[in-house]
Design a protein around this motif. Structure first.
Motif, mmCIF file in Angstrom:
data_model
loop_
_atom_site.group_PDB
_atom_site.id
_atom_site.type_symbol
_atom_site.label_atom_id
_atom_site.label_comp_id
_atom_site.label_asym_id
_atom_site.label_seq_id
_atom_site.Cartn_x
_atom_site.Cartn_y
_atom_site.Cartn_z
ATOM 1 N N UNK A 138 0.676 -1.366 0.042
ATOM 2 C CA UNK A 138 0.081 -0.056 0.087
ATOM 3 C C UNK A 138 0.819 1.315 -0.151
ATOM 4 N N UNK A 139 1.838 1.332 0.782
ATOM 5 C CA UNK A 139 2.842 2.436 0.969
ATOM 6 C C UNK A 139 3.542 2.673 -0.578
ATOM 7 N N UNK A 140 4.004 1.510 -1.189
ATOM 8 C CA UNK A 140 4.651 1.773 -2.414
ATOM 9 C C UNK A 140 3.558 2.324 -3.507
ATOM 10 N N UNK A 141 2.452 1.968 -3.276
ATOM 11 C CA UNK A 141 1.279 2.340 -4.365
ATOM 12 C C UNK A 141 1.029 3.862 -4.044
ATOM 13 N N UNK A 143 3.080 5.900 -2.605
ATOM 14 C CA UNK A 143 4.241 7.067 -3.033
ATOM 15 C C UNK A 143 4.486 7.026 -4.499
ATOM 16 N N UNK A 144 4.118 5.890 -5.153
ATOM 17 C CA UNK A 144 4.137 5.894 -6.645
ATOM 18 C C UNK A 144 3.044 6.930 -7.382
ATOM 19 N N UNK A 146 1.712 9.302 -5.865
ATOM 20 C CA UNK A 146 1.951 10.671 -5.306
ATOM 21 C C UNK A 146 3.041 11.225 -6.148
ATOM 22 N N UNK A 147 3.974 10.660 -6.380
ATOM 23 C CA UNK A 147 4.989 11.102 -7.085
ATOM 24 C C UNK A 147 4.987 11.275 -8.608
ATOM 25 N N UNK A 148 3.828 10.614 -9.013
ATOM 26 C CA UNK A 148 3.485 10.645 -10.473
ATOM 27 C C UNK A 148 2.880 12.017 -10.395
ATOM 28 N N UNK A 149 2.108 12.439 -9.539
ATOM 29 C CA UNK A 149 1.345 13.636 -9.759
ATOM 30 C C UNK A 149 2.492 14.634 -9.403
ATOM 31 N N UNK A 150 3.270 14.868 -8.568
ATOM 32 C CA UNK A 150 4.424 15.942 -8.126
ATOM 33 C C UNK A 150 5.314 16.047 -9.258
ATOM 34 N N UNK A 151 5.657 14.719 -10.060
ATOM 35 C CA UNK A 151 6.591 15.097 -11.108
ATOM 36 C C UNK A 151 6.042 15.806 -12.252
ATOM 37 N N UNK A 262 8.599 6.169 -4.031
ATOM 38 C CA UNK A 262 9.086 7.443 -4.499
ATOM 39 C C UNK A 262 10.293 7.560 -5.576
ATOM 40 N N UNK A 263 10.836 6.184 -5.685
ATOM 41 C CA UNK A 263 12.130 6.331 -6.692
ATOM 42 C C UNK A 263 11.556 6.618 -8.216
ATOM 43 N N UNK A 264 10.060 6.676 -8.417
ATOM 44 C CA UNK A 264 9.644 6.964 -9.448
ATOM 45 C C UNK A 264 9.991 8.406 -9.763
ATOM 46 N N UNK A 265 10.206 9.277 -8.882
ATOM 47 C CA UNK A 265 10.500 10.958 -9.185
ATOM 48 C C UNK A 265 11.837 11.062 -9.645
ATOM 49 N N UNK A 266 13.069 10.456 -8.847
ATOM 50 C CA UNK A 266 14.246 10.825 -9.668
ATOM 51 C C UNK A 266 14.525 10.198 -10.812
#
Length: 308
Positions: A138-141, A143-144, A146-151, A262-266
């Motif tokens: 759930x946490x991975x999902x 963060x994934x 959220x960072x998709x939006x913030x990216x 969150x590794x999606x963002x970098x």
């Protein structure tokens, strides 16, 4: 004065760590031997203890206030806080310049820091029960997503800045998780490091007779973030501390899995900024990532015998 300077320098080290996503001020507090004292001081702060300050003209009230301040270890918190603030003010400019001018190696470095920190912290989860696996997924999902939006860009309104301050400050009591990481996942990292630099530049500009308006504009954002951090320190920090004390493995599983998601963002930032320059190639990102991961593993090796 000697003790004040020693605590100030330790705070500077913590602040320097928390400016970098993936490096924790809490870990530095462990290394320099003030982690336990920090937690005791934070949890000892009681607003009711400041009542004698309302009668500061009374010698007995001043004596009572002094006693309460010493009991709560306020001088320690002040010295530590000044050190943390100094490091953040100085190094946020460096990190903002790096992230905006050299995004590929910078975000590659961030990726290595965060990924290695996740690997290290997953080792702190004693056993993996079905519930903890579900929490982790759930946490991975989260963060994934959220960072998709913030990216793709996110709001920098006062509410999100306030929330970012409240969340980021919790990293001070979380060895292995940094405040900068939470700013990164919320899409506020480059914005806040830039705003802080603008605020400092504005203050310096006042000496040269520059306009006051930029100071007010940037200072308002910094103040809102600071208020959020202050409230978070004495509210959310207690909640996180309680969760770590009573549900340590589940809490760690959740927090570390946020890092993984969150590794999606970098990755997105690196991919977006590839170019033909010497510092914009994929190999540079990989090298920077390896250096970042290596730094985390070295710190983990050095602190392996320390208790959280």
């Amino acid at each position: 004065m000697r003790e004040f300077l020693a605590v100030y320098l330790k705070g500077f080290s913590m602040g320097a760590a928390d400016v970098v996503p993936g490096v924790s001020g809490g870990t530095i507090a462990l290394i320099v031997g003030i982690y336990d004292r920090l937690i005791r001081a934070i949890t000892a702060v009681d607003p009711r203890a400041f009542r004698p300050a309302l009668r500061v003209h009374d010698p007995e009230a001043r004596a009572a206030l002094r006693t309460e301040l010493e009991r709560m270890d306020i001088p320690f918190l002040i010295a530590l806080g000044l050190g943390v603030a100094t490091a953040i003010v100085i190094l946020s400019r460096v990190m903002h310049e790096a992230a905006t001018t050299y995004p590929v190696p910078t975000y590659g470095f961030f990726f290595g820091l965060i990924a290695a920190s996740a690997i290290v912290l997953y080792g702190e989860v004693e056993t993996w029960t079905p519930q903890r696996v579900l929490i982790s997924i759930a946490a991975i999902a989260i963060a994934f997503l959220v960072t998709g939006v913030t990216t793709n860009g996110t709001s920098h309104g006062m509410l999100i800045v306030f929330i970012a301050g409240a969340v980021a400050i919790c990293a001070m009591i979380l060895p292995g998780v940094s405040g900068a990481f939470f700013l990164l996942i919320l899409g506020q990292y480059e914005y806040m490091t830039g705003i802080l630099s603008e605020f400092v530049d504005g203050l310096i500009g006042l000496v040269n007779g520059d306009a006051f308006a930029p100071v007010i504009e940037a200072g308002t954002v910094v103040s809102v973030f600071g208020v959020g951090a202050l409230i978070g320190l004495f509210t959310m920090a207690h909640a996180v501390g309680y969760a770590l004390e009573h549900y340590r493995s589940a809490t760690l599983a959740f927090l570390v899995s946020l890092m993984v998601g969150s590794l999606r963002l970098p990755v997105a930032e690196v991919g977006r900024n590839f170019d033909e320059t010497a510092l914009g190639t994929p190999i540079v990102a990989v090298i920077a990532g390896v250096i970042g991961a290596g730094a985390v593993f070295v710190v983990d090796w050095y602190t392996d015998d320390l208790e959280y």
